[in-house]
Motif scaffolding. Structure first.
Motif, PDB file in Angstrom:
ATOM      1  N   THR A  23      11.880   4.327  -3.743  1.00 18.59           N
ATOM      2  CA  THR A  23      11.235   4.923  -2.581  1.00 18.59           C
ATOM      3  C   THR A  23      12.144   6.023  -2.056  1.00 18.59           C
ATOM      4  OG1 THR A  23      12.296   3.543  -0.895  1.00 18.59           O
ATOM      5  CG2 THR A  23      10.351   2.635  -1.998  1.00 18.59           C
ATOM      6  N   ASP A  34       7.617   2.755   0.589  1.00 17.66           N
ATOM      7  CA  ASP A  34       7.490   1.975   1.821  1.00 17.66           C
ATOM      8  C   ASP A  34       8.775   1.916   2.645  1.00 17.66           C
ATOM      9  OD1 ASP A  34       8.966   0.321   0.181  1.00 17.66           O
ATOM     10  OD2 ASP A  34       7.723  -1.461   0.472  1.00 17.66           O
ATOM     11  N   THR A  66       1.166   1.707   0.048  1.00 14.97           N
ATOM     12  CA  THR A  66       0.836   0.395  -0.492  1.00 14.97           C
ATOM     13  C   THR A  66      -0.667   0.169  -0.408  1.00 14.97           C
ATOM     14  OG1 THR A  66       1.047  -0.733   1.643  1.00 14.97           O
ATOM     15  CG2 THR A  66       3.045  -0.535   0.306  1.00 14.97           C
ATOM     16  N   SER A  97       0.616  -9.437  -0.718  1.00 18.20           N
ATOM     17  CA  SER A  97       0.837  -8.256  -1.563  1.00 18.20           C
ATOM     18  C   SER A  97       1.391  -7.073  -0.789  1.00 18.20           C
ATOM     19  CB  SER A  97      -0.489  -7.849  -2.235  1.00 18.20           C
ATOM     20  OG  SER A  97      -0.983  -8.884  -3.053  1.00 18.20           O
ATOM     21  N   ARG A  98       1.964  -7.336   0.385  1.00 20.28           N
ATOM     22  CA  ARG A  98       2.391  -6.224   1.244  1.00 20.28           C
ATOM     23  C   ARG A  98       3.523  -5.408   0.623  1.00 20.28           C
ATOM     24  NH1 ARG A  98       4.365 -10.922   3.143  1.00 20.28           N
ATOM     25  NH2 ARG A  98       6.558 -11.111   3.783  1.00 20.28           N
ATOM     26  N   HIS A  99       4.268  -5.966  -0.345  1.00 24.32           N
ATOM     27  CA  HIS A  99       5.378  -5.235  -0.951  1.00 24.32           C
ATOM     28  C   HIS A  99       4.976  -4.501  -2.234  1.00 24.32           C
ATOM     29  CE1 HIS A  99       8.064  -6.930   1.950  1.00 24.32           C
ATOM     30  NE2 HIS A  99       7.841  -8.158   1.556  1.00 24.32           N
ATOM     31  N   LEU A 134       3.696  -1.581  -4.292  1.00 21.92           N
ATOM     32  CA  LEU A 134       3.622  -0.146  -4.020  1.00 21.92           C
ATOM     33  C   LEU A 134       2.489   0.509  -4.786  1.00 21.92           C
ATOM     34  CD1 LEU A 134       7.392   0.870  -4.106  1.00 21.92           C
ATOM     35  CD2 LEU A 134       5.959   0.520  -2.097  1.00 21.92           C
ATOM     36  N   ASP A 149       3.211   3.707   4.821  1.00 20.99           N
ATOM     37  CA  ASP A 149       3.569   3.029   3.577  1.00 20.99           C
ATOM     38  C   ASP A 149       2.566   3.352   2.477  1.00 20.99           C
ATOM     39  OD1 ASP A 149       5.538   1.876   5.084  1.00 20.99           O
ATOM     40  OD2 ASP A 149       4.659  -0.135   5.096  1.00 20.99           O
TER      41      ASP A 149
END
Length: 238
Positions: free
Chosen positions: A97, A115, A134, A155-157, A159, A132
């Protein structure tokens, strides 16, 4: 306007190595969070920061020029990282990132992929300057899920894009007009995962210096589990 700044990083309490990189060399600042595991993420974030450091400040003398220089640096780093991952099997799948900022007169120009984040604290009110990249954030923007649901989404991480994963990359280039008293924070998700946005003003509004801001946020992230590498760049406008 005069800017003062500070930076810090910590491996966290779970990760075996620190794959974050940062740059804090007025008027250019950045954080980068490497992806790919083992040494590869560290390589990718270092290549990103190395390329940003090659920016000629003389060629970025206006906000428009600064935006172009930042975006081109990110795209060039994308090509370098992608090529390194292609040439070296040990680097396969690596990426990073980046959230970078270049101050020109009263304007802060940003370049953003992934993110990591940039925040503005003004008159004790916090504004997130980046979005972010995402699928979860896209779902929030589309109204499919709420911001509160996004905080704990499994699944917030994941990308949607990062520097180096593909041959091309789209770079967000927002700008903000600075005012005296503004406080800017660039950070990796090792800070934002354990510390929700709502808690940030209370942690940093009364800190006297950028060094205090960096120390406070890293300490808070560690006290809340330190789940990832955490890197902070804090900038005060005087």
């Amino acid at each position: 306007m005069k800017l003062s700044s500070a930076a810090g990083t910590h491996v966290g309490l779970i990760r075996p190595q620190n794959e974050d990189s940062h740059l804090c060399a007025h008027p250019l600042y950045a954080v980068a969070d490497g992806l790919g595991g083992h040494a590869a993420g560290e390589v990718a974030s270092a290549l990103m920061v190395e390329r940003l450091g090659e920016i000629s400040i003389d060629d970025a003398a206006t906000p428009d020029a600064a935006q172009r220089e930042l975006a081109e640096a990110v795209r060039d780093a994308n090509r370098r990282i992608h090529q390194s991952a292609t040439d070296d099997p040990a680097h396969a799948g690596m990426g990073t990132t980046v959230t970078a900022a270049l101050a020109v007169d009263d304007t802060l120009c940003l370049a953003h992929v992934g993110d990591s984040r940039a925040y503005l604290l003004r008159d004790d009110e916090l504004t997130r300057l980046t979005e972010d990249h995402t699928p979860v954030q896209r779902a929030v923007r589309a109204g499919v899920i709420s911001p509160e649901e996004a905080l704990h989404h499994p699944s917030r991480h994941v990308l949607a894009q990062a520097v180096g994963l593909d041959i091309d990359v789209e770079v967000d280039t927002p700008t903000v007009e600075l005012r005296s008293g503004d406080r800017i924070v660039l950070c990796t998700d090792g800070m934002t995962d354990p510390i929700p946005d709502a808690d940030i003003p209370g942690l940093i509004a009364d800190r006297d210096t950028p060094e205090d801001v960096v120390e406070t946020l890293i300490t808070a992230a560690l006290q809340r589990g330190g789940p990832d590498n955490v890197t902070i760049v804090a900038i005060d406008v005087e």
